[in-house]
Design a protein around this motif. Structure first.
Motif, PDB file in Angstrom:
ATOM      1  N   CYS A  62     -35.255  54.163  30.933  1.00  0.00           N
ATOM      2  CA  CYS A  62     -34.321  54.037  29.806  1.00  0.00           C
ATOM      3  C   CYS A  62     -34.025  52.559  29.488  1.00  0.00           C
ATOM      4  O   CYS A  62     -33.871  51.737  30.390  1.00  0.00           O
ATOM      5  N   ALA A  64     -31.593  51.808  26.777  1.00  0.00           N
ATOM      6  CA  ALA A  64     -30.630  52.002  25.685  1.00  0.00           C
ATOM      7  C   ALA A  64     -29.479  50.997  25.672  1.00  0.00           C
ATOM      8  O   ALA A  64     -28.826  50.851  24.641  1.00  0.00           O
ATOM      9  N   CYS A  65     -29.208  50.339  26.773  1.00  0.00           N
ATOM     10  CA  CYS A  65     -28.061  49.409  26.837  1.00  0.00           C
ATOM     11  C   CYS A  65     -28.595  47.981  26.993  1.00  0.00           C
ATOM     12  O   CYS A  65     -28.968  47.578  28.104  1.00  0.00           O
ATOM     13  N   LEU A  68     -27.367  45.701  29.919  1.00  0.00           N
ATOM     14  CA  LEU A  68     -27.752  46.131  31.260  1.00  0.00           C
ATOM     15  C   LEU A  68     -29.250  45.970  31.502  1.00  0.00           C
ATOM     16  O   LEU A  68     -29.680  45.647  32.606  1.00  0.00           O
ATOM     17  N   VAL A 165     -23.342  55.604  35.939  1.00  0.00           N
ATOM     18  CA  VAL A 165     -24.159  54.665  35.168  1.00  0.00           C
ATOM     19  C   VAL A 165     -25.394  54.361  36.011  1.00  0.00           C
ATOM     20  O   VAL A 165     -25.274  54.118  37.214  1.00  0.00           O
ATOM     21  N   CYS A 167     -27.838  51.930  35.603  1.00  0.00           N
ATOM     22  CA  CYS A 167     -28.351  50.560  35.710  1.00  0.00           C
ATOM     23  C   CYS A 167     -27.318  49.685  36.403  1.00  0.00           C
ATOM     24  O   CYS A 167     -26.110  49.876  36.215  1.00  0.00           O
ATOM     25  N   CYS A 182     -24.560  56.429  28.960  1.00  0.00           N
ATOM     26  CA  CYS A 182     -25.243  56.964  30.143  1.00  0.00           C
ATOM     27  C   CYS A 182     -24.753  58.359  30.514  1.00  0.00           C
ATOM     28  O   CYS A 182     -25.434  59.099  31.229  1.00  0.00           O
TER      29      CYS A 182
HETATM   30 FE1  SF4 Z   1     -30.000  53.851  29.968  1.00  0.00          FE
HETATM   31 FE2  SF4 Z   1     -27.886  54.464  31.454  1.00  0.00          FE
HETATM   32 FE3  SF4 Z   1     -29.239  52.215  31.923  1.00  0.00          FE
HETATM   33 FE4  SF4 Z   1     -27.761  52.459  29.700  1.00  0.00          FE
HETATM   34  S1  SF4 Z   1     -27.006  52.445  31.830  1.00  0.00           S
HETATM   35  S2  SF4 Z   1     -29.869  51.612  29.857  1.00  0.00           S
HETATM   36  S3  SF4 Z   1     -28.039  54.654  29.233  1.00  0.00           S
HETATM   37  S4  SF4 Z   1     -29.986  54.332  32.168  1.00  0.00           S
END
Ligand code: SF4
Length: 278
Positions: A62, A64-65, A68, A165, A167, A182
Motif C-alpha cells: 500500500c 496511500a499515505c 508514511l 496503522v 506503516c 488504514c
Molecule cells: Fe497504506 Fe495503512 Fe500504510 Fe497508509 S498506513 S500507506 S493506508 S498501509
C-alpha cells in the motif's frame, strides 16, 4: 548502483525497501499485486479482497499515505540504526502475522521504524516484541519465545497480529487522517476473521480506539457511550454475523511501560491466559 544486503536468516541479498515478490520469507505479495495509492483505493481494494491472503498482499504494498510512505522508505534506505546497518530493511507496510483461523486478534498501534519496518513481521526485532513474544510462548500461542526475523521458525496458533496503522510513523504518531485511511484494512481483517473470532486484544489506546472504530464502521453492535481504554478493560461486541466478541484492553508492550513496571510479564500472561480459556 543499488545496494544489496544479506537477509539475516537466508543470506539472500535484498534491496531496501524490499521489492514485492523478490523472495523475502513470508512476503505475501508478488510483482502483480494491486497497489492502493489513495484513501479511496484502500477502501476499494480492502472491500474487494476475497480472502486474508489477498488482503495481506495488498496491505504489504500500500502507498496511500504519502507522509508514511516517505518515512518508511527513507528509514529503509538511509535512516537505519547503526546496529542493523548491514541488514536489508523491509520498508513496506506490515501485513498481519499468525493463524488465519485465529480466535484472538491482537491489535497493536503501528510498526516500529527499526522493528517491523526492518523485519517485515509485526512486533519483530525490537524490545517491545521481545517482551510480547516471550509471553505469547509462555501462554502457548507462539512456537518459540523470540521473534527476530522472517523465516526464523516462529508461528502462532489461535492468534493473529494486526495493527491500527500498518506503516511505521515518525515519532510513533500517525495522524487522524492516516488512521482513518488504514482503518479500511483493519475493517476487512475483522470481517474476514469474524467466523473464527472470540476476542480482540488491544495493546494501548490507539489499538483500542482503532478496533472500536473498525467494528462500528462494519455495523457491529458496540456499547454506547463508546467504552474507554484501560488495562483489563473489557466489553462485548456483537458482529454482523451475530457472534459475541470480547474486546479486551492491555497496556502496550512498549519500553515506556515494560521498563517502568507498569506492565509486567505476569500482567501480560494473565491477560493472554484469559483469552486462551475464554
Ligand atoms: Fe497504506 Fe495503512 Fe500504510 Fe497508509 S498506513 S500507506 S493506508 S498501509
Amino acid at each position: 548502483m543499488e545496494r544489496l544486503d544479506p537477509h539475516p536468516v537466508t543470506g539472500q541479498p535484498f534491496a531496501s525497501p524490499v521489492p514485492p515478490g523478490s523472495g523475502w520469507p513470508g512476503d505475501p505479495a508478488t510483482a502483480t499485486t494491486r497497489v492502493a495509492r489513495s484513501p479511496g483505493g484502500v477502501r476499494r481494494l480492502a472491500v474487494g479482497s476475497p480472502d486474508l491472503a489477498t488482503l495481506q498482499a495488498r496491505i504489504s504494498v500500500c502507498r496511500a499515505c504519502p507522509r508514511l510512505v516517505r518515512w518508511r522508505e527513507d528509514v529503509a534506505r538511509t535512516g537505519r540504526r547503526a546496529s542493523f546497518a548491514g541488514e536489508p530493511y523491509w520498508g513496506r507496510p506490515g501485513p498481519s502475522f499468525g493463524d488465519p483461523e485465529a480466535h484472538t486478534l491482537l491489535v497493536g498501534l503501528a510498526p516500529a521504524a527499526n522493528g517491523t519496518n526492518r523485519t517485515g513481521r509485526m512486533f519483530t526485532g525490537d524490545s517491545s516484541g521481545d517482551f510480547l513474544w516471550a509471553a505469547l510462548h509462555r501462554t502457548g500461542f507462539a512456537a518459540i519465545g523470540t521473534s527476530t526475523a522472517a523465516g526464523d521458525g516462529q508461528a502462532l496458533t489461535g492468534l493473529r497480529i494486526v495493527a491500527a496503522v500498518r506503516c511505521a510513523p515518525p515519532d510513533n504518531k500517525p495522524t487522524p487522517a492516516e488512521r482513518a485511511t488504514c482503518s479500511h484494512w483493519l475493517q476487512r481483517d475483522l470481517r474476514l476473521g469474524e467466523p473464527h473470532l472470540r476476542s480482540i486484544l488491544c495493546l494501548g489506546a490507539i489499538g483500542w480506539d482503532g478496533a472500536l472504530a473498525a467494528a462500528t464502521a462494519l455495523g457491529w453492535a458496540v456499547p454506547s457511550p463508546r467504552p474507554r481504554f484501560g488495562h483489563r478493560a473489557e466489553v462485548s461486541l456483537v458482529t454482523g454475523g451475530g457472534r459475541t466478541v470480547r474486546l479486551v484492553g492491555c497496556y502496550h508492550v512498549s519500553p515506556h511501560n515494560t521498563f517502568t513496571g507498569r506492565l509486567t510479564p505476569a500482567m501480560l500472561d494473565d491477560v493472554l491466559r484469559s483469552l486462551r480459556e475464554g
